[in-house]
Design a protein around this motif. Structure first.
Motif, PDB file in Angstrom:
ATOM      1  N   VAL A 140       0.831  -1.202   0.000  1.00  0.00           N
ATOM      2  CA  VAL A 140       0.000   0.000   0.000  1.00  0.00           C
ATOM      3  C   VAL A 140       0.869   1.256   0.000  1.00  0.00           C
ATOM      4  O   VAL A 140       0.634   2.200  -0.767  1.00  0.00           O
ATOM      5  CB  VAL A 140      -0.946  -0.001   1.218  1.00  0.00           C
ATOM      6  N   ALA A 141       1.902   1.260   0.857  1.00  0.00           N
ATOM      7  CA  ALA A 141       2.785   2.431   0.950  1.00  0.00           C
ATOM      8  C   ALA A 141       3.504   2.677  -0.378  1.00  0.00           C
ATOM      9  O   ALA A 141       3.609   3.821  -0.836  1.00  0.00           O
ATOM     10  CB  ALA A 141       3.807   2.234   2.071  1.00  0.00           C
ATOM     11  N   ASN A 142       3.974   1.597  -1.002  1.00  0.00           N
ATOM     12  CA  ASN A 142       4.656   1.766  -2.285  1.00  0.00           C
ATOM     13  C   ASN A 142       3.685   2.236  -3.362  1.00  0.00           C
ATOM     14  O   ASN A 142       4.052   3.043  -4.223  1.00  0.00           O
ATOM     15  CB  ASN A 142       5.301   0.448  -2.712  1.00  0.00           C
ATOM     16  N   GLY A 143       2.455   1.728  -3.335  1.00  0.00           N
ATOM     17  CA  GLY A 143       1.465   2.145  -4.318  1.00  0.00           C
ATOM     18  C   GLY A 143       1.163   3.632  -4.227  1.00  0.00           C
ATOM     19  O   GLY A 143       1.073   4.324  -5.253  1.00  0.00           O
ATOM     20  N   VAL A 144       1.030   4.117  -3.007  1.00  0.00           N
ATOM     21  CA  VAL A 144       0.779   5.549  -2.815  1.00  0.00           C
ATOM     22  C   VAL A 144       1.996   6.361  -3.259  1.00  0.00           C
ATOM     23  O   VAL A 144       1.875   7.373  -3.954  1.00  0.00           O
ATOM     24  CB  VAL A 144       0.433   5.840  -1.348  1.00  0.00           C
ATOM     25  N   LYS A 187      -7.698   1.227  -5.851  1.00  0.00           N
ATOM     26  CA  LYS A 187      -8.134  -0.131  -5.536  1.00  0.00           C
ATOM     27  C   LYS A 187      -7.344  -0.722  -4.376  1.00  0.00           C
ATOM     28  O   LYS A 187      -7.894  -1.415  -3.519  1.00  0.00           O
ATOM     29  CB  LYS A 187      -8.007  -1.019  -6.769  1.00  0.00           C
ATOM     30  N   VAL A 188      -6.031  -0.439  -4.346  1.00  0.00           N
ATOM     31  CA  VAL A 188      -5.199  -0.964  -3.269  1.00  0.00           C
ATOM     32  C   VAL A 188      -5.592  -0.346  -1.935  1.00  0.00           C
ATOM     33  O   VAL A 188      -5.728  -1.033  -0.917  1.00  0.00           O
ATOM     34  CB  VAL A 188      -3.709  -0.699  -3.564  1.00  0.00           C
ATOM     35  N   ILE A 189      -5.797   0.969  -1.937  1.00  0.00           N
ATOM     36  CA  ILE A 189      -6.141   1.664  -0.694  1.00  0.00           C
ATOM     37  C   ILE A 189      -7.496   1.216  -0.167  1.00  0.00           C
ATOM     38  O   ILE A 189      -7.683   0.991   1.040  1.00  0.00           O
ATOM     39  CB  ILE A 189      -6.138   3.191  -0.911  1.00  0.00           C
ATOM     40  N   THR A 190      -8.457   1.040  -1.069  1.00  0.00           N
ATOM     41  CA  THR A 190      -9.800   0.651  -0.638  1.00  0.00           C
ATOM     42  C   THR A 190      -9.949  -0.842  -0.432  1.00  0.00           C
ATOM     43  O   THR A 190     -10.940  -1.304   0.119  1.00  0.00           O
ATOM     44  CB  THR A 190     -10.849   1.113  -1.676  1.00  0.00           C
TER      45      THR A 190
END
Length: 264
Positions: free
Chosen positions: A171-175, A240-243
């Protein structure tokens, strides 16, 4: 092209090839237990992406240094002293040649005609910088986009290691990937194009000639269109990853790409 730039292109090509075939397997197998369990085609892409990350960090940070401290280039973006910029571009050209060879040798698993076209177009445009020393500010500015590449590659590493999409590192990398991509590829568009339009009609612009003008403007327009499309896809994936809406999907079905390895 001067002997120095030719030497840098050749050294870059050989250096990245050695990193791909020797250093990356050694480092990766030492630091990552799952590396040795990957199938051969995944090993090749792993090594390719690690090389891509190293290249991105080298040219991206060098790009920032030039933007901040190279007064000659900043004062005359079209015909300023291209000495440092040509070094940075030569490193990238060596990397692109290495990657073209890698794609050709592994076409069945990594081949992508889009990236062949992308690399050839980039080499054509950068050729003007290396041979004529023109547009140093603009050529260097485009390389700032490489600073988003490490996050894109890290996403692939997490996927191939079967990290769940809900994992805090994923999630952190996606953001971070979405933020970095926006900052170095989208947010920079207005100031970049303002600088471009500011050269139109000037004697410096006219001296370029039609060939360099077309290569410059057309390549930049195409790259920025691609950046907008990729930004949309990344933002959608980040959402999508965050939710957690994609948490049940298998990692193997994650966005399939060799893509953002090379979006310079």
């Amino acid at each position: 092209m001067d002997t120095r730039e030719l030497s840098v292109v050749a050294g870059s090509f050989i250096g990245f090839q050695l990193f791909f075939s020797g250093i990356s397997p050694l480092v990766s197998s030492t630091l990552t237990e799952g590396y040795g369990k990957l199938p051969p085609h995944k090993l090749n892409e792993w090594n390719s992406r690690l090389v891509s990350t190293i290249h991105a960090l080298i040219v991206g940070l060098f790009c920032l240094y030039i933007l901040w401290f190279d007064d000659a280039v900043n004062a005359d973006p079209v015909w300023g002293d291209p000495n440092l910029v040509k070094l940075n571009v030569a490193i990238t050209c060596g990397y692109l040649l290495y990657d073209l060879l890698l794609l050709a040798c592994n076409w069945s698993t990594m081949g992508d005609s889009f990236f062949v076209c992308h690399h050839l177009a980039a080499l054509y445009a950068y050729g003007y910088v290396l041979t004529r020393g023109v547009l140093p500010y603009f050529a260097n500015f485009r390389l700032i986009s490489e600073l988003s590449t490490p996050f894109v590659n890290q996403r692939w590493f997490f996927d191939v290691m079967a990290y769940p999409r809900s994992h805090r590192l994923v999630v952190a990398n996606g953001v971070a990937m979405a933020v970095a991509f926006f900052l170095v590829r989208i947010a920079v568009m207005p100031p970049y194009w303002a600088k471009v339009f500011g050269t139109f009609g000037t004697p410096a612009f006219e001296r370029l000639g039609l060939g360099a003008q077309v290569a410059w403007i057309v390549s930049c327009v195409c790259l920025d269109i691609l950046n907008v499309v990729w930004m949309y896809k990344i933002a959608r994936g980040c959402y999508k990853v965050i939710t957690g809406s994609s948490g049940k999907k298998k990692a193997s079905k994650a966005q399939p790409n060799h893509m953002n390895n090379h979006t310079d």
